[in-house]
Design a protein around this motif. Structure first.
Motif, PDB file in Angstrom:
ATOM      1  N   ARG A  95      -5.714  73.228 -30.249  1.00  0.00           N
ATOM      2  CA  ARG A  95      -4.342  73.589 -30.631  1.00  0.00           C
ATOM      3  C   ARG A  95      -4.138  75.112 -30.624  1.00  0.00           C
ATOM      4  O   ARG A  95      -3.499  75.674 -31.509  1.00  0.00           O
ATOM      5  N   ARG A  96      -4.696  75.784 -29.605  1.00  0.00           N
ATOM      6  CA  ARG A  96      -4.532  77.240 -29.462  1.00  0.00           C
ATOM      7  C   ARG A  96      -3.690  77.518 -28.221  1.00  0.00           C
ATOM      8  O   ARG A  96      -4.167  78.027 -27.213  1.00  0.00           O
ATOM      9  N   ARG A 145       4.613  75.378 -30.990  1.00  0.00           N
ATOM     10  CA  ARG A 145       3.310  74.836 -31.368  1.00  0.00           C
ATOM     11  C   ARG A 145       2.207  75.892 -31.304  1.00  0.00           C
ATOM     12  O   ARG A 145       1.085  75.619 -31.696  1.00  0.00           O
ATOM     13  N   TYR A 170      -6.222  73.633 -25.631  1.00  0.00           N
ATOM     14  CA  TYR A 170      -5.213  72.632 -25.982  1.00  0.00           C
ATOM     15  C   TYR A 170      -5.790  71.656 -27.018  1.00  0.00           C
ATOM     16  O   TYR A 170      -5.106  71.283 -27.980  1.00  0.00           O
ATOM     17  N   ASN A 212       6.781  74.181 -25.634  1.00  0.00           N
ATOM     18  CA  ASN A 212       5.648  74.214 -26.550  1.00  0.00           C
ATOM     19  C   ASN A 212       5.535  75.535 -27.307  1.00  0.00           C
ATOM     20  O   ASN A 212       4.515  75.776 -27.965  1.00  0.00           O
ATOM     21  N   GLN A 257     -11.010  68.287 -23.517  1.00  0.00           N
ATOM     22  CA  GLN A 257     -10.140  68.259 -24.695  1.00  0.00           C
ATOM     23  C   GLN A 257     -10.891  67.750 -25.926  1.00  0.00           C
ATOM     24  O   GLN A 257     -10.733  68.300 -27.020  1.00  0.00           O
TER      25      GLN A 257
END
Length: 447
Positions: free
Chosen positions: A307-308, A446, A304, A443, A81
């Motif tokens: 942020r995809r 997002r 993640y 989610n 991450q």
């Protein structure tokens, strides 16, 4: 700096997953060859009793190894991450602190397992004629826990950075050495199951040390100055928070397989040997699932972090299609060649007949097993590791309760062992799908 890594937040999902998963698959197949070499050489050159002794230790070994691997997996998720987010400083700190977690855990688990080995095997009801060999093999595996942790740590960190090739190279060499040492220690020197365990132990040590030294010398993220060697409790807490549910999940699965082993032991040495052989084959055939699941975990973790979330969904969709095709192919192969595959492990006619029929039964459920790996790998990558613990409880309850119910049916008998495996996969797969769909809905905004 990132020339030896793979950024999975850009590019076609299926291509990225395939490129990443193929080295993982080859590596996993070679890793399974450690167990296969032990089983085939022990079964062929010592006998079915020795094969049963090796197999009787599998569920307990899995319990202690799973705690170490689960805890360390949290470090891999955190590293992936941070890498996806482009935070190179925290990537290096995560690599350092993951080492502290892994080696502390492995030393503790190895020591506890060594002390408890005789008691645990007796509680399982291990048949008396194979108990001495089972204790010997199990204790050698306990001593190897910290050694195997070296490889697992190095491989986990490199994979989090998108490098699935480097661990493969060292694993291939180690596997070839393991087979050679197996033949030397067991066939030529007559060291029995002790020799088989010693060969595995030495081979894993060479793979781990070689992989770690290479990473320290060639990968920029492993070139760490003293300022980053300090304990970072924030990263450790984050890694443990993600890794502890995974450790508990695998512990629950290990406890449940241990409980199932007690059921197997009731049916005698032939059933234990057949169960050992079919377990080895099932583990081998599911390696593509495990490899793709590991690829999805890294892929989902990096995306993640970037942020995809739309790409997370695309990756799982493509992986599920590939898994379904492979499941169908393996079903056909095993239905046609089940007994012949078991015969590679042992020549005893009763064991071959029992194992061949059992394989044909469990292969009907491979698509459910693949679904578990795909969905759980994705959920782990996005940080939903709590579900892994929940899923572990589900599998534990299934493996404990299903045999009790199935053995009440007069016509089932010994087949309760393999019906339990298949039905457990099906129930667990349904739970995984429901959890992923819930995460996806929450989610959606997002993406």
């Amino acid at each position: 700096m990132r020339s030896r890594t793979m950024n999975m937040s850009q590019g076609r999902p299926l291509k990225l997953l395939t490129l990443f998963a193929i080295p993982l698959l080859i590596g996993n197949l070679f890793q399974q060859a450690y167990n296969l070499a032990d089983s085939i050489i022990v079964g062929r050159f010592i006998g079915a009793g020795a094969l049963a002794a090796v197999g009787a230790t599998g569920s307990i070994s899995f319990l202690f190894f799973s705690v170490c691997n689960g805890i360390s997996s949290g470090g891999g998720i955190v590293t992936a991450q941070y890498f996806g987010a482009g935070d190179d400083d925290r990537v290096r700190r995560a690599i350092v602190n993951s080492a502290y977690i892994m080696f502390t855990t492995s030393l503790a688990m190895g020591g506890i397992a060594f002390a408890l080995t005789p008691t645990a095997l007796r509680l399982l009801g291990t048949p008396g004629d194979i108990l001495p060999d089972a204790i010997t093999y199990m204790r050698m595996m306990c001593l190897s826990v910290p050694l195997i942790a070296v490889y697992n740590y190095a491989a986990s960190m490199l994979r989090a950075l998108g490098d699935s090739r480097t661990p493969l190279y060292f694993l291939i060499v180690a596997c070839l050495l393991n087979v050679a040492m197996d033949l030397l220690f067991v066939r030529r020197l007559g060291l029995g199951v002790f020799g088989a365990a010693l060969a595995t132990m030495l081979a894993q040590l060479l793979a781990g040390v070689g992989c770690l030294i290479f990473a320290l010398r060639s990968n920029p993220y492993f070139m760490i100055d003293r300022s980053r060697l300090a304990v970072d409790w924030a990263i450790i807490r984050h890694a443990v928070r993600l890794g502890l549910p995974l450790a508990l999940q695998w512990s629950m699965i290990a406890i449940s397989t241990t409980a199932l082993q007690t059921v197997v032991n009731r049916f005698g040495t032939a059933a234990v040997a057949a169960f050992t052989a079919t377990n080895r084959i099932d583990q081998l055939t599911q390696q593509p699932f495990g490899s793709l699941g590991m690829a999805l975990s890294t892929y989902a973790g990096q995306n993640y972090g970037a942020r995809r979330l739309d790409r997370v969904r695309e990756g799982l969709r493509d992986a599920m299609l590939a898994m379904a095709v492979f499941s169908g192919a393996m079903l056909v192969v095993i239905q046609l060649l089940g007994p012949d595959i078991v015969r590679a492990f042992v020549s005893d006619g009763e064991v071959v007949a029992l194992g061949g029929r059992a394989l044909r039964l469990t292969s009907l459920f491979y698509v459910f097993l693949g679904t578990i790996y795909m969905t759980r790998g994705t959920l782990n990558g996005v940080g939903d590791t709590l579900f892994s613990f929940i899923n572990g409880i589900i599998e534990m309850l299934c493996r404990i309760l299903l045999p009790m119910g199935l053995m009440l049916i007069p016509s089932v008998g010994v087949w309760a062992i393999w019906w339990t495996a298949g039905l457990t996969w099906a129930i667990s797969a349904l739970a995984c799908l429901l959890r992923y769909l819930s995460w996806s809905r929450k989610n959606a905004k997002r993406a």
